[in-house]
Design a protein around this motif. Structure first.
Motif, PDB file in Angstrom:
ATOM      1  N   ALA A  31       0.797  -1.149  -0.046  1.00  0.00           N
ATOM      2  CA  ALA A  31      -0.076  -0.064   0.237  1.00  0.00           C
ATOM      3  C   ALA A  31       0.863   1.275   0.059  1.00  0.00           C
ATOM      4  O   ALA A  31       0.212   2.300  -0.443  1.00  0.00           O
ATOM      5  N   LEU A  35       0.657   4.393  -2.611  1.00  0.00           N
ATOM      6  CA  LEU A  35       0.296   5.872  -2.027  1.00  0.00           C
ATOM      7  C   LEU A  35       1.520   6.659  -2.044  1.00  0.00           C
ATOM      8  O   LEU A  35       1.537   8.098  -1.808  1.00  0.00           O
ATOM      9  N   THR A 152      -5.466  -3.580  -2.150  1.00  0.00           N
ATOM     10  CA  THR A 152      -4.984  -2.287  -1.335  1.00  0.00           C
ATOM     11  C   THR A 152      -5.014  -1.083  -2.496  1.00  0.00           C
ATOM     12  O   THR A 152      -5.237  -0.051  -2.221  1.00  0.00           O
ATOM     13  N   ASN A 156      -7.229   2.192  -2.345  1.00  0.00           N
ATOM     14  CA  ASN A 156      -6.444   3.394  -2.226  1.00  0.00           C
ATOM     15  C   ASN A 156      -7.088   4.458  -3.372  1.00  0.00           C
ATOM     16  O   ASN A 156      -7.290   5.803  -2.973  1.00  0.00           O
ATOM     17  N   TRP A 166      -4.226  10.870   1.643  1.00  0.00           N
ATOM     18  CA  TRP A 166      -3.539   9.798   1.927  1.00  0.00           C
ATOM     19  C   TRP A 166      -3.559   9.146   3.342  1.00  0.00           C
ATOM     20  O   TRP A 166      -3.539   8.036   3.563  1.00  0.00           O
ATOM     21  N   ALA A 169      -6.743   7.297   3.498  1.00  0.00           N
ATOM     22  CA  ALA A 169      -6.342   5.771   2.969  1.00  0.00           C
ATOM     23  C   ALA A 169      -5.663   4.933   3.826  1.00  0.00           C
ATOM     24  O   ALA A 169      -6.132   3.681   3.964  1.00  0.00           O
ATOM     25  N   TRP A 170      -4.791   5.436   4.601  1.00  0.00           N
ATOM     26  CA  TRP A 170      -4.034   4.793   5.688  1.00  0.00           C
ATOM     27  C   TRP A 170      -5.008   4.175   6.482  1.00  0.00           C
ATOM     28  O   TRP A 170      -4.878   3.066   7.042  1.00  0.00           O
TER      29      TRP A 170
END
Length: 392
Positions: A31, A35, A152, A156, A166, A169-170
């Protein structure tokens, strides 16, 4: 439904193993690659990104070596559970902090967690499967590496396209990993303590023939070949003239190509010999590495991603399977040597890459050097063939 909740059903075991790979390798490792373009815009610089990637692989190397030397399956189950929890927690750190020290610590631990999810998790899957042909089943299991990239990345892209950052997203990745981990931890355990008679064999230096030493050296070159695109590919594509924005689509193709690759390469190795097929896979990977350096054609660069995804998973399986055949009564020592060699390549590659990127202002020279090192692996194996006793 009952079948999916049965700890001893082969289908549930394989699904749980794939979920563990998605969490340990996808969420805790790949991931990050997906990103990188977004994080480079307002947080990371390319040097820090490379350092974080190197530290992540150092953590993975540590976990992989540790797992090789732990023989008790009950201890492996505990480490596996611990690893998945760490994979989720370290991902939450990236969502809620921009402290560089915390990120460094989190990426090291996430690397260790990845080894628990993939290496230890695979050992548990192998033990639990109740099937005659475990090799084919494990081929399906390792397709989870491709799924880990694909799932993943799609998550994302959805978060970012919906206006999320971002960091958002995490956060969603951590939640996603937590959900999958619950199932994996439940299925990949045993109803009672497993009694094992661990047979100890004396260390036999005779296994380290010239052929085996050359194989270990060649696996180092694949560790290098795996990392550069595995860390920077979306940004490499985005920085090519006219291809801004296509990086993540290329990364999606990496995941798609990775899903069936292990099964295909293992079948070819069975038919034509492992060393021959490893050489072919390395050459294909080398071409894929070089494509972004000589063309900005979108379809050719999509092919670069397909070549990468279609080789790196299969090469790990090919090298480790060949090592298992050669190890005889010393699998721990030889697997440890192979894993260490590969891991050192993984740690070194991001560091020389960021140096060359900063020095020349583009990815070309990092890719040139990486392709040259992979080609060195091909040469090593061609030499090794002269010392090969029989078709392996």
């Amino acid at each position: 439904m009952n079948r999916l909740l049965d700890r001893n059903d082969n289908l549930s075991i394989i699904i749980a193993g794939i979920f563990a790979i998605i969490t340990g390798v996808g969420v805790a490792r790949f991931a990050f690659t997906s990103l990188i373009p977004s994080m480079l815009e307002n947080y990371l610089d390319i040097t820090f990104a490379g350092i974080l990637a190197s530290l992540n692989f150092a953590g993975y190397l540590t976990g992989s070596i540790l797992s090789v030397f732990i023989k008790d399956i009950n201890q492996k189950v505990m480490l596996f559970r611990f690893g998945l929890v760490l994979a989720v927690l370290t991902t939450f750190v990236l969502a809620f902090s921009t402290n560089e020290t915390y990120w460094i610590i989190a990426r090291i631990i996430a690397g260790f967690a990845g080894a628990m999810g993939l290496v230890v998790g695979s050992a548990i899957v192998m033990t639990k499967l109740q099937i005659e042909s475990k090799t084919k089943a494990m081929g399906i299991h390792f397709s989870g590496i491709g799924f880990s990239i694909l799932t993943t990345d799609l998550l994302n892209r959805y978060i970012l396209s919906s206006g999320g950052t971002w960091q958002d997203a995490w956060m969603y990745l951590a939640i996603f990993g937590a959900i999958l981990s619950v199932y994996s931890i439940y299925i990949l355990s045993f109803d009672k303590m497993v009694k094992q008679n661990v047979v100890k064999h004396k260390f036999d230096t005779s296994i380290f023939t010239i052929f085996v030493v050359l194989l270990i050296m060649a696996y180092f070159t694949e560790g290098v070949g795996f990392v550069v695109q595995g860390t920077f590919l979306p940004d490499i594509i985005n920085n090519l003239p006219g291809l801004a924005g296509y990086g993540n689509l290329t990364w999606t193709l990496v995941g798609l190509a990775g899903i069936p690759s292990c099964i295909i390469w293992m079948r070819l190795a069975h038919k034509y010999g492992s060393v021959n097929i490893i050489i072919i896979a390395l050459l294909i990977q080398m071409v894929g590495i070089l494509i972004p350096t000589f063309t900005t054609n979108i379809y050719m660069n999509f092919l670069s991603g397909i070549f990468y995804g279609g080789t790196f998973v299969g090469l790990v399986a090919l090298f480790m399977n060949l090592g298992g055949q050669l190890a005889k009564h010393n699998p721990v020592v030889l697997m440890g040597a192979l894993t260490t060699s590969y891991g050192i390549g993984q740690v070194i590659a991001p560091l020389y890459s960021v140096y060359l990127i900063e020095k020349f202002g583009n990815y070309d020279y990092a890719l040139y050097l990486t392709a040259l090192i992979v080609f060195g692996g091909v040469l090593l194996l061609l030499i090794a063939k002269k010392f090969e006793i029989e078709k392996i």
